[in-house]
Write a protein that holds these residues in place. Structure first.
Motif, short mmCIF file in Angstrom:
data_model
loop_
_atom_site.label_atom_id
_atom_site.label_comp_id
_atom_site.label_asym_id
_atom_site.label_seq_id
_atom_site.Cartn_x
_atom_site.Cartn_y
_atom_site.Cartn_z
N THR A 184 0.84 -1.20 0.00
CA THR A 184 0.00 0.00 0.00
C THR A 184 0.87 1.25 0.00
OG1 THR A 184 -0.06 0.17 2.41
CG2 THR A 184 -1.75 -1.23 1.36
N GLU A 185 0.25 2.39 -0.26
CA GLU A 185 0.97 3.65 -0.20
C GLU A 185 1.56 3.85 1.18
OE1 GLU A 185 -0.84 7.16 -2.04
OE2 GLU A 185 -2.22 5.79 -3.08
N ALA A 186 0.81 3.54 2.22
CA ALA A 186 1.29 3.69 3.60
C ALA A 186 2.50 2.82 3.87
CB ALA A 186 0.17 3.38 4.59
N GLU A 187 2.49 1.59 3.37
CA GLU A 187 3.63 0.68 3.56
C GLU A 187 4.87 1.21 2.84
OE1 GLU A 187 1.41 -3.63 4.10
OE2 GLU A 187 1.61 -2.78 2.09
N LEU A 188 4.68 1.76 1.66
CA LEU A 188 5.81 2.29 0.90
C LEU A 188 6.38 3.53 1.56
CD1 LEU A 188 4.29 1.70 -2.64
CD2 LEU A 188 6.16 0.41 -1.58
N ARG A 189 5.51 4.38 2.10
CA ARG A 189 5.99 5.55 2.86
C ARG A 189 6.76 5.11 4.10
NH1 ARG A 189 1.02 7.45 1.46
NH2 ARG A 189 1.11 9.10 -0.06
N ALA A 190 6.20 4.13 4.81
CA ALA A 190 6.86 3.62 6.02
C ALA A 190 8.22 3.01 5.72
CB ALA A 190 5.95 2.60 6.72
N ALA A 191 8.36 2.45 4.53
CA ALA A 191 9.65 1.85 4.12
C ALA A 191 10.69 2.92 3.80
CB ALA A 191 9.44 0.94 2.92
N GLY A 192 10.22 4.18 3.61
CA GLY A 192 11.16 5.26 3.39
C GLY A 192 11.28 5.75 1.96
N ALA A 193 10.28 5.46 1.12
CA ALA A 193 10.32 5.94 -0.26
C ALA A 193 10.36 7.46 -0.29
CB ALA A 193 9.10 5.44 -1.03
N ASP A 194 11.10 8.01 -1.23
CA ASP A 194 11.20 9.47 -1.35
C ASP A 194 9.91 10.08 -1.85
OD1 ASP A 194 14.05 9.81 -0.64
OD2 ASP A 194 14.35 8.54 -2.40
N HIS A 195 9.27 9.42 -2.78
CA HIS A 195 7.95 9.82 -3.29
C HIS A 195 7.12 8.56 -3.41
CE1 HIS A 195 8.36 14.06 -4.50
NE2 HIS A 195 9.64 13.76 -4.71
N VAL A 196 5.83 8.68 -3.15
CA VAL A 196 4.90 7.55 -3.33
C VAL A 196 3.78 8.01 -4.24
CG1 VAL A 196 3.34 5.94 -2.18
CG2 VAL A 196 5.47 6.60 -1.05
N LEU A 197 3.52 7.23 -5.27
CA LEU A 197 2.44 7.51 -6.21
C LEU A 197 1.47 6.33 -6.20
CD1 LEU A 197 4.58 8.80 -9.22
CD2 LEU A 197 3.42 10.18 -7.48
N ALA A 198 0.21 6.62 -6.42
CA ALA A 198 -0.79 5.55 -6.49
C ALA A 198 -0.60 4.71 -7.76
CB ALA A 198 -2.19 6.13 -6.45
N THR A 199 -0.31 5.38 -8.87
CA THR A 199 -0.08 4.72 -10.16
C THR A 199 0.92 5.57 -10.96
OG1 THR A 199 -1.73 5.88 -11.51
CG2 THR A 199 -2.51 3.99 -10.21
N LEU A 200 1.25 5.08 -12.14
CA LEU A 200 2.08 5.86 -13.06
C LEU A 200 1.23 6.55 -14.12
CD1 LEU A 200 5.04 3.36 -13.57
CD2 LEU A 200 5.01 5.42 -12.15
N ALA A 201 -0.08 6.54 -13.95
CA ALA A 201 -0.99 7.09 -14.95
C ALA A 201 -0.88 8.60 -15.10
CB ALA A 201 -2.44 6.71 -14.60
#
Length: 82
Positions: free
Chosen positions: A50-67
């Protein structure tokens, strides 16, 4: 990631250091790999994370999709600004 940078460098006659390479991926382990490589990362919540999991992992930017191309380009520009 190193192989992709080397191939791009050969093709374009340039060197692409880790800090100028943006990794785009969809899992917390990918985020971890980018951090180990010293590359910024855009995480996309199109996989099982999920977006929350990716943020928690430390991603610099999180997007829902590449659309949203503008959002992707903006994130890359932000991460490669010197």
């Amino acid at each position: 990631m190193e192989l992709a940078r080397a191939r791009a460098g050969e093709r374009h006659g340039a060197r692409y250091p880790e800090s100028a390479t943006v990794y785009v991926a969809d899992s917390p382990r990918d985020v971890q790999a980018a951090h180990i490589a010293g590359s910024p990362i855009i995480a996309v919540a199109t996989g099982s994370a999920t977006e929350a999991e990716l943020r928690a992992a430390g991603a610099d930017h999180v997007l829902a999709t590449l659309a949203d191309t503008n959002a992707v380009v903006s994130a890359v520009a932000d991460l490669t600004r010197m």
